[in-house]
Motif scaffolding. Structure first.
Motif, PDB file in Angstrom:
ATOM      1  N   ARG A  28       0.632  -1.299   0.073  1.00 60.71           N
ATOM      2  CA  ARG A  28       0.128  -0.100  -0.018  1.00 60.71           C
ATOM      3  C   ARG A  28       0.770   1.338   0.037  1.00 60.71           C
ATOM      4  N   LYS A  65       3.763   9.430  -3.652  1.00 59.39           N
ATOM      5  CA  LYS A  65       2.740  10.549  -3.481  1.00 59.39           C
ATOM      6  C   LYS A  65       3.336  11.719  -2.986  1.00 59.39           C
ATOM      7  N   ASP A 122       0.535   3.479  -3.146  1.00 58.01           N
ATOM      8  CA  ASP A 122      -0.765   3.547  -3.665  1.00 58.01           C
ATOM      9  C   ASP A 122      -1.192   4.847  -3.837  1.00 58.01           C
ATOM     10  N   PRO A 123      -1.437   5.426  -4.865  1.00 55.71           N
ATOM     11  CA  PRO A 123      -1.800   6.947  -5.096  1.00 55.71           C
ATOM     12  C   PRO A 123      -2.966   7.309  -4.189  1.00 55.71           C
ATOM     13  N   ASP A 124      -3.784   6.383  -3.811  1.00 54.10           N
ATOM     14  CA  ASP A 124      -5.074   6.719  -3.167  1.00 54.10           C
ATOM     15  C   ASP A 124      -4.804   6.621  -1.617  1.00 54.10           C
ATOM     16  N   LEU A 125      -3.661   6.454  -1.244  1.00 55.34           N
ATOM     17  CA  LEU A 125      -3.468   6.271   0.079  1.00 55.34           C
ATOM     18  C   LEU A 125      -3.704   7.277   0.707  1.00 55.34           C
ATOM     19  N   ASP A 126      -4.334   7.445   2.076  1.00 52.46           N
ATOM     20  CA  ASP A 126      -4.776   8.612   2.636  1.00 52.46           C
ATOM     21  C   ASP A 126      -3.520   9.115   3.701  1.00 52.46           C
ATOM     22  N   THR A 181      -0.497  12.628   4.807  1.00 53.09           N
ATOM     23  CA  THR A 181       0.016  13.800   4.143  1.00 53.09           C
ATOM     24  C   THR A 181       1.419  13.774   4.863  1.00 53.09           C
TER      25      THR A 181
END
Length: 573
Positions: A421, A459, A424-428, A430
């Motif tokens: 994960r 990301k 993963d570009p969708d990993l939440d 910051t």
């Protein structure tokens, strides 16, 4: 005459129920190796050789061991080389730490079981030196540690390269898209180009400096490059020192003491050394019943400056450290803080050594104590409800802007989950979040790998993020850098508080307060604790050494040694 007073081949006879027959048979078989009767009367210096085709750090050992043999012969002893297992850091699965205790047992038992009056331990790669020191401490035969020495640096275009801080630096650039596949392939072939250990102050070089500070290696030998002629002269001197100890024994138990261990901790802090060294030094000291308190580590860290400008803390490399004055120059700067009455295998005290002419010191690389690189030691132990028995942060290799911070937890439940994960570009996630890795401690299936250096998600790295807070029960390489909290104890695999962290939880890090706190109320933690289930294969379902490890390995704060290898207490327990 009892066996323990006999020398050479008469020591530790094989038991056939007839002592004279044992001597007769041993001499007969030894003769088949071409030794004369006069030679067979000599006292013996064993040479523990950890050479392996799976250990690039040790590829120069045949020549180095020839030099050791020369020294033993000069001292009137008979050198006999014997093999032990070897631990090549990057060639072992799942991680070299898992086999450190096995190598220590191999070393201890072969030193004790075979007829030798003293021993030279030849190792270098990260876990080999602690394994040999652990085995030597338990066997307690006169012993000298001889390290491999660091490799020399290389070049990529106009940049100087040295494994393995630069390995990580360029891999980070590759992940961030700053260099391409062709460039990283070229760099790959230039990072490690000679025999020897990593060219920076990683675990191998840290343990070399610790061994010299403890007094188990000869003065001035820790930092000599592997390919330098002085490394061969160090081998000869080590063999000679071991031969001299046959008639004037100096045992590891006389050298490794509470005072010398504290000196070694000062050295570790002053060089900005590897976090792994805390585990290793704790294990070595533990073999002699000496405890290392993480609270005491903090007291020492607050009063020990960082003096050495080497990667990953600074800018230079181990060959620079050698030419700048090496461990001896650091010890002279630390002199007012040290116990000077500790004994060395050279037969002198640390104080005697520091009275010698210091020679040239390059203060661009080894700072003066009154003008340190940093005012406090490189490592700090953290405590709190997330790490009741402590965790380690290498503050000298971290971003100070992250030292006082609260963040949201982004949790990875295993190494497999992390790998699946993290990019993963969708990993939440910051840059202000805290990455948390669970189930990577000593009792986990992974055996506490150097996975604590969690990669910055692509990301974020692609936008220029270089560091963020990362927390785990794993380790990291001594060559790594970043704001990384490691060795959380107790670990997640045994139900420690780290196992209870969930996505979105708030965590507070305070280096000033030496604390790491999970900001979740106790009632909620109690509910999570009641629902917790272990994720590992249970020890009884494992086999062989894997089972032994899972059943008996101690937590990080106890050095990850096996419980049964610790000395018995006064009650025999």
């Amino acid at each position: 005459m009892s066996d323990d007073k006999d020398q050479g081949l008469a020591r530790g006879l094989t038991n056939y129920g007839d002592r004279d027959f044992s001597v007769y048979l041993r001499n007969s078989f030894a003769s088949s190796m071409g030794y004369s009767k006069e030679v067979l009367k000599k006292p013996i210096v064993g040479i523990a050789n950890s050479f392996s085709g799976f250990n690039n750090c040790h590829r120069h050992f045949p020549e180095l061991i020839d030099a050791v043999k020369r020294g033993v012969l000069l001292g009137g002893g008979l050198p006999i080389e014997f093999p032990t297992i070897s631990l090549g850091e990057v060639f072992l699965n799942p991680t070299s730490l898992k086999f450190r205790n096995l190598m220590s047992m191999d070393t201890e038992e072969m030193v004790r079981a075979q007829p030798m009056d003293a021993v030279v331990l030849v190792g270098g790669c990260d876990k080999t030196v602690p394994a040999q020191l652990m085995g030597a401490a338990s066997a307690d035969l006169p012993a000298v540690q001889l390290v491999a020495g660091p490799m020399m640096t290389s070049r990529y275009q106009e940049e100087r390269l040295g494994a393995c801080t630069d390995c990580r630096r360029f891999w980070g650039k590759f992940r961030a898209g700053e260099i391409d596949k062709t460039q990283i392939g070229d760099i790959e072939g230039r990072l490690a180009t000679t025999a020897g250990t990593c060219a920076v102050m990683g675990t191998a070089s840290t343990m070399a400096c610790i061994s010299e500070t403890l007094g188990m290696s000869l003065p001035g030998t820790a930092a000599i490059p592997a390919v330098h002629a002085d490394r061969l002269r160090a081998g000869e001197a080590s063999g000679l020192a071991a031969a001299r100890m046959i008639h004037s024994p100096i045992r590891p138990s006389q050298v490794i003491t509470e005072k010398s261990v504290e000196n070694a901790l000062r050295m570790l802090l002053a060089i900005g050394g590897s976090t792994n060294a805390i585990i290793h030094l704790t294990a070595v000291a533990g073999r002699l019943g000496i405890k290392i308190s993480l609270e005491r580590l903090n007291e020492l860290s607050d009063t020990t400056p960082v003096l050495v400008n080497l990667k990953p803390v600074g800018q230079h490399y181990m060959e620079d450290f050698f030419f700048a004055g090496g461990a001896g120059a650091v010890l002279r700067e630390l002199k007012p803080l040290l116990h000077l009455d500790t004994l060395t295998v050279a037969g002198t005290t640390l104080g005697d050594r520091l009275e010698e002419d210091p020679g040239y010191v390059d203060h661009r690389i080894i700072s003066k104590a009154e003008a340190p690189l940093e005012p406090q030691g490189g490592l700090v132990a953290l405590f709190g409800n997330l790490a009741p028995r402590g965790a380690i942060l290498k503050r000298s290799a971290a971003d100070p802007t992250l030292f006082e911070k609260e963040g949201r937890a982004v949790v990875f439940t295993s190494l497999e989950d992390l790998a699946a994960r993290v990019d993963d570009p969708d990993l939440d996630i910051t840059k202000d979040d805290f990455m948390v890795l669970q189930n990577a401690g000593p009792k986990s299936a992974s055996g506490m790998p150097e996975a604590g250096y969690l990669p910055i998600p692509k990301k974020l790295s692609s936008t220029g993020v270089k560091d963020m807070v990362r927390i785990s029960d794993a380790r990291m390489s001594g060559t790594a850098f970043g704001t990384i909290v490691l060795h959380v104890a107790p670990e997640a695999s045994v139900g420690g508080p780290l196992a209870l962290v969930r996505d979105g939880d708030r965590i507070r890090l305070s280096v000033a307060n030496k604390s790491i706190e999970l900001l979740v109320d106790e009632d909620e933690l109690a509910r999570r604790r009641a629902d917790w289930q272990p994720v590992n294969v249970p020890p009884e379902a494992r086999r062989g050494y894997d089972r032994l490890y899972a059943e008996t390995v101690l937590q990080a704060d106890a050095g990850c040694d096996f419980d049964f290898l610790q000395p018995l207490d006064e009650t025999g327990g």
